[in-house]
Design a protein around this motif. Sequence first.
Motif, short mmCIF file in Angstrom:
data_model
loop_
_atom_site.label_atom_id
_atom_site.label_comp_id
_atom_site.label_asym_id
_atom_site.label_seq_id
_atom_site.Cartn_x
_atom_site.Cartn_y
_atom_site.Cartn_z
N ASP A 8 0.85 -1.19 0.00
CA ASP A 8 0.00 0.00 0.00
C ASP A 8 0.89 1.24 0.00
N MET A 9 1.04 1.85 -1.18
CA MET A 9 1.81 3.08 -1.31
C MET A 9 0.90 4.25 -1.65
N SER A 10 -0.37 4.12 -1.32
CA SER A 10 -1.34 5.13 -1.72
C SER A 10 -1.11 6.48 -1.06
N SER A 11 -0.38 6.50 0.08
CA SER A 11 -0.13 7.77 0.76
C SER A 11 0.99 8.57 0.13
N VAL A 12 1.86 7.90 -0.65
CA VAL A 12 3.04 8.57 -1.21
C VAL A 12 2.63 9.48 -2.35
N THR A 13 3.05 10.73 -2.29
CA THR A 13 2.72 11.69 -3.34
C THR A 13 3.93 12.11 -4.16
N ARG A 14 5.15 11.88 -3.66
CA ARG A 14 6.36 12.15 -4.43
C ARG A 14 7.51 11.36 -3.81
N LEU A 15 8.55 11.16 -4.63
CA LEU A 15 9.73 10.42 -4.24
C LEU A 15 10.96 11.23 -4.62
N GLY A 16 12.04 11.03 -3.89
CA GLY A 16 13.31 11.63 -4.25
C GLY A 16 14.30 10.54 -4.61
N SER A 17 15.22 10.85 -5.52
CA SER A 17 16.26 9.89 -5.89
C SER A 17 17.46 10.66 -6.41
N GLY A 18 18.59 9.97 -6.47
CA GLY A 18 19.82 10.61 -6.94
C GLY A 18 21.01 9.74 -6.68
N SER A 19 22.20 10.35 -6.65
CA SER A 19 23.51 9.74 -6.47
C SER A 19 23.98 9.00 -7.69
N ALA A 20 23.11 8.83 -8.67
CA ALA A 20 23.47 8.22 -9.95
C ALA A 20 22.47 8.73 -10.98
N PRO A 21 22.84 8.74 -12.27
CA PRO A 21 21.88 9.19 -13.28
C PRO A 21 20.58 8.41 -13.20
N LEU A 22 19.45 9.11 -13.34
CA LEU A 22 18.16 8.46 -13.25
C LEU A 22 17.72 7.97 -14.64
N PRO A 23 17.30 6.71 -14.75
CA PRO A 23 16.76 6.24 -16.03
C PRO A 23 15.48 6.98 -16.38
N PRO A 24 15.40 7.60 -17.54
CA PRO A 24 14.16 8.32 -17.90
C PRO A 24 12.94 7.44 -17.85
N SER A 25 13.06 6.16 -18.23
CA SER A 25 11.90 5.27 -18.22
C SER A 25 11.40 5.04 -16.80
N MET A 26 12.31 5.06 -15.81
CA MET A 26 11.89 4.89 -14.42
C MET A 26 11.10 6.10 -13.94
N VAL A 27 11.61 7.31 -14.19
CA VAL A 27 10.93 8.52 -13.76
C VAL A 27 9.57 8.63 -14.44
N ALA A 28 9.53 8.33 -15.75
CA ALA A 28 8.26 8.38 -16.48
C ALA A 28 7.31 7.30 -15.98
N GLY A 29 7.84 6.11 -15.66
CA GLY A 29 7.00 5.01 -15.22
C GLY A 29 6.29 5.29 -13.91
N TRP A 30 6.99 5.88 -12.94
CA TRP A 30 6.35 6.21 -11.66
C TRP A 30 5.27 7.26 -11.85
N GLN A 31 5.51 8.19 -12.74
CA GLN A 31 4.51 9.23 -12.96
C GLN A 31 3.29 8.68 -13.70
N GLU A 32 3.54 7.86 -14.71
CA GLU A 32 2.44 7.37 -15.54
C GLU A 32 1.64 6.26 -14.86
N LYS A 33 2.33 5.34 -14.14
CA LYS A 33 1.64 4.21 -13.52
C LYS A 33 1.04 4.56 -12.16
N HIS A 34 1.73 5.41 -11.40
CA HIS A 34 1.33 5.65 -10.02
C HIS A 34 1.01 7.12 -9.70
N GLY A 35 1.21 8.00 -10.68
CA GLY A 35 0.95 9.42 -10.44
C GLY A 35 1.90 10.05 -9.44
N ILE A 36 3.11 9.48 -9.30
CA ILE A 36 4.10 9.97 -8.34
C ILE A 36 5.26 10.61 -9.08
#
Length: 572
Positions: A322-350
């Motif tokens: 149950d991740m329904s409470s999460v509204t945003r996430l932070g990440s870093g320390s390495a280049p972010l895969p664009p497909s990952m960032v797009a996937g969280w936004q498109e699949k989960h609205g995060i």
Amino acid sequence: MAPKVRSLHDAAKVADYQARGWFSTETVDQLFRDRVAEDPDALALVDAANKEALVGTPARRLTWGELASEVDALTVRLAELGLTRGDILATQMPNTVELVEVYLAAWQLGVVVSPLAVQYREHELTGMARQAEFAAYLTSGRCGDRDLLVEALAVRDRLPSVRTFIRYAAPGETSAVPDGAVGLTAAPATDADRDAVAALMATTNDPNDAMTICWTSGTEAEPKGVPRTHLEWLAASWAGVDMPRITKDDVILNPFPMINMAAFVGLLLPWLRTGCVLVQHHPFDLMVFLGQIAKERVTYTVAPPALLVMLLHNEALMSQVDMSSVTRLGSGSAPLPPSMVAGWQEKHGIGVINFFGSNEGIALMSSPEDFPDPTARARYFPYYAAPGRTWSSRVSEWIQLRLVDLATGEDITEPGIVGELRIDGPTVFPGYIGGESMPSPFDERGYLKSGDLFEIAGDEGQYLLYVDRAKDLIIRGGMNIAPAEVEGLIAGHPAVAEVAVFGVPDDILGERVAAVVSLKPEQSLDLDGISDFLREKQVAHYKFPERLEIVPALPRNPVGKVLKRDLRATVN
């Protein structure tokens, strides 16, 4: 007597930055007292559910008022042990409620905290103590299957500046305190404690005094101490508040070791700024982490890119979480895969926020507000120097950026040309401990030389594109490893003639440590042999090589520099 660490920035610079509104007159201890006064009965701090397995005491939940009471009591106990303003207190503790209490109590006293990773052992502890001259060492004692206090006491003859060894434990700790150490237990303040705290704090802390000495691994063989004052920590804290848009209503989950920029700017200081709820986590355990998100109704947390990729594609696991409470996430320390960032936004609205920072003061962040396109957010960072462009964080208006061509020394102003990022402003530290004995991290104009390569990008030149690390650095699971340090250690093995150490990509940790070794005549060596040798040297395990290649000789260029790029191709 260990040295005192007091005002670090030039007084004229402080006055100038305060007049501009870049530096404030706040101190972190005052920020804490403001939060307590604001809502003492609100929940403030929560332990990880697996705390008892880690340190042997039950997980705890504290309101702001309860936290303040225990912090006041600890402040008095530390003062009774002789710690005073400007002393350096080394701390080596996992993320717990008690670690936060230690920080807050030390800062009330004006004591400088030097946080050490729990993975550090004799090699790291003695080296850092030699540089910083710790006045005291404090730990929780047990950490998993290790007793950190016993380990520190075993090398006390190599820690001559340390006059006091302290175990600070939660209620319920039953382990005996070893000889040569003092045991303290978290407890509410008495009336006498509150009177003593009032007397101790009659002299207000100076925001230009050091607050922490964190440790960074660069290309040099030995980690460098990074002192930071209340001034630049509190300036940088606004980046951690503004980009994720943290408010008092948030519940934030901290899985990062609370020892450096990522945890301080990303989580601890935004918690103090806003009065939200901080949930601790350590060591990283995926199911505990996901369970905390569900139980505590976490709204914001941070995680390495590899973990977010794994979760995104593990539909079976995500269907049970149950991740329904999460509204945003932070990440870093390495280049972010664009497909990952797009996937969280498109699949989960995060929205995933892209972070790029350093202990010395870099603070670049790409937020969904500034980068609505998730692909652009993964690839780019804001170019604060772009003319006519504004960004959502107030820090963007305070920082000055340069890109410098390392071949010519000229500033780069056009897209597509690679240069070193250099930065100046109120988030930048005053210089490494050791002063003039250390190479200056600043250029001739006073800008911090990041050692990181970027280029200007975007249709209007408003972005920065990360290219590579100019510094020879390995980032394994969020921990920085200086290859030169590990090379120097392995070179001491009697079978080794030459060694090169570097990072190789890994889907889980980002990078793993690889070593390429040439041997002395009639010698042999395997990975277990290197591990045994480093274990005898009491080196932190995360620095151990996990890949090994034996070669007749290391390849070098015409001026003798080892060609690590060629070596990477030989390691599977």
